[in-house]
Structure formats: structure tokens, C-alpha cells
Design an enzyme around this catalytic site. Structure first.
Site, mmCIF file in Angstrom:
data_model
loop_
_atom_site.group_PDB
_atom_site.id
_atom_site.type_symbol
_atom_site.label_atom_id
_atom_site.label_comp_id
_atom_site.label_asym_id
_atom_site.label_seq_id
_atom_site.Cartn_x
_atom_site.Cartn_y
_atom_site.Cartn_z
ATOM 1 C CG ASP A 11 -0.250 -0.058 2.548
ATOM 2 O OD1 ASP A 11 0.952 0.309 2.632
ATOM 3 O OD2 ASP A 11 -0.900 -0.431 3.537
ATOM 4 C CE1 TYR A 12 -0.625 5.487 3.926
ATOM 5 C CE2 TYR A 12 -2.381 4.148 3.017
ATOM 6 C CZ TYR A 12 -1.807 4.814 4.092
ATOM 7 O OH TYR A 12 -2.422 4.782 5.314
#
Length: 154
Positions: free
Chosen positions: A30-31
């Protein structure tokens, strides 16, 4: 538990593990650079497919036979998050088949076994692809392979 120890299985411990190594790629994260929760499920499925392939059961053949093995139940526990670039070992094993239910157990851990990232249980059933009905008996090739799996040491 701190999440850093390997948790002994509470399920059937006699079955052998099939080990499937993975490395966390950027598209798995994810980010924040941590592994996205759904990636663990993808890795578990890949391990299960490769375990069956090692016994001579290819999903392409199952489809040709008109059989599918969908997931009907899943339980997953995230202990620690893997980070981008890390290596891990996905450990999969089939537990005792109960009627039409085919249960699997998983551990995702550090390659040295010192850190546990994820544990899970997944239940499959055999389905007739054409009729959409649960098969009360597995195709002979699948049944033979799963019987071998129960006694195979990886």
C-alpha cells in the site's frame, strides 16, 4: 503474544507443510510500503495451487474435467506486516478432508522461522462448473492426489 513467535498449530499437526517462497514487490504494498492485506490471500492461493501442482493436479486439468475448488470459508489473522523488499515463506498444508470440505492451513513467516506474519485457515469445496452444484465426490485424479498429499513429506 507479541506476534514475533511462531504459533504452534491448533489444528492437525501431522500433515506436512508445502513451502512457497515470496519476496515483497512494490505492487504488493500500500502507500506506506507495507504489504496490502489482500496480497497475503493471493500468496496463500499461489502456494495451494503449486502444492497441488507438485502432486500432479493442475487447475487447467480441473477446469477441463468440469471441476472447480472455490473458497467457501476463510479465517485470517495478521500478526505483523511485511515491508517492501522483504522475503517470506508461505507454508501451506491440507488438513483432514471432512465430507465435501477441503480445509487448508497457512503460516506466512520469515524464511528463518523467527517471525510470524500471518496465519490462516481456508476451506474449499469441489463444484461441478457446469451445474454449479457441490460435488459429493472429488474427481478420481484429485482424490488420489489429495490422498498422496496427506502422506507426503515436502
Amino acid at each position: 503474544m507479541s506476534g514475533t513467535e511462531i504459533i504452534p498449530s491448533t489444528l492437525q499437526a501431522e500433515q506436512p507443510w508445502f513451502d512457497y517462497p515470496v519476496r515483497v514487490q512494490p505492487h504488493h504494498t500500500d502507500y506506506s510500503g507495507g504489504v496490502w492485506h489482500g496480497t497475503y490471500l493471493t500468496w496463500m492461493e499461489a502456494a495451494r495451487v503449486e502444492c497441488l501442482r507438485s502432486l500432479g493436479v493442475d487447475f487447467e486439468e480441473l477446469v477441463a474435467l468440469g471441476c472447480d475448488l472455490p473458497v467457501v470459508e476463510i479465517s485470517i489473522r495478521y500478526h505483523r506486516q511485511l515491508q517492501m523488499g522483504a522475503q517470506a515463506l508461505v507454508r501451506a498444508r491440507m488438513l483432514e478432508v471432512s465430507g465435501v470440505r477441503i480445509p487448508w492451513e497457512y503460516q506466512i513467516q520469515a524464511p528463518d522461522g523467527q517471525v510470524l506474519y500471518t496465519t490462516a485457515q481456508v476451506t474449499l469445496v469441489a463444484v461441478d462448473r457446469e451445474k454449479g452444484k457441490i460435488l459429493r465426490r472429488l474427481p478420481a485424479t484429485v482424490e488420489t492426489a489429495l490422498t498422496r498429499l496427506a502422506g507426503k513429506a515436502f
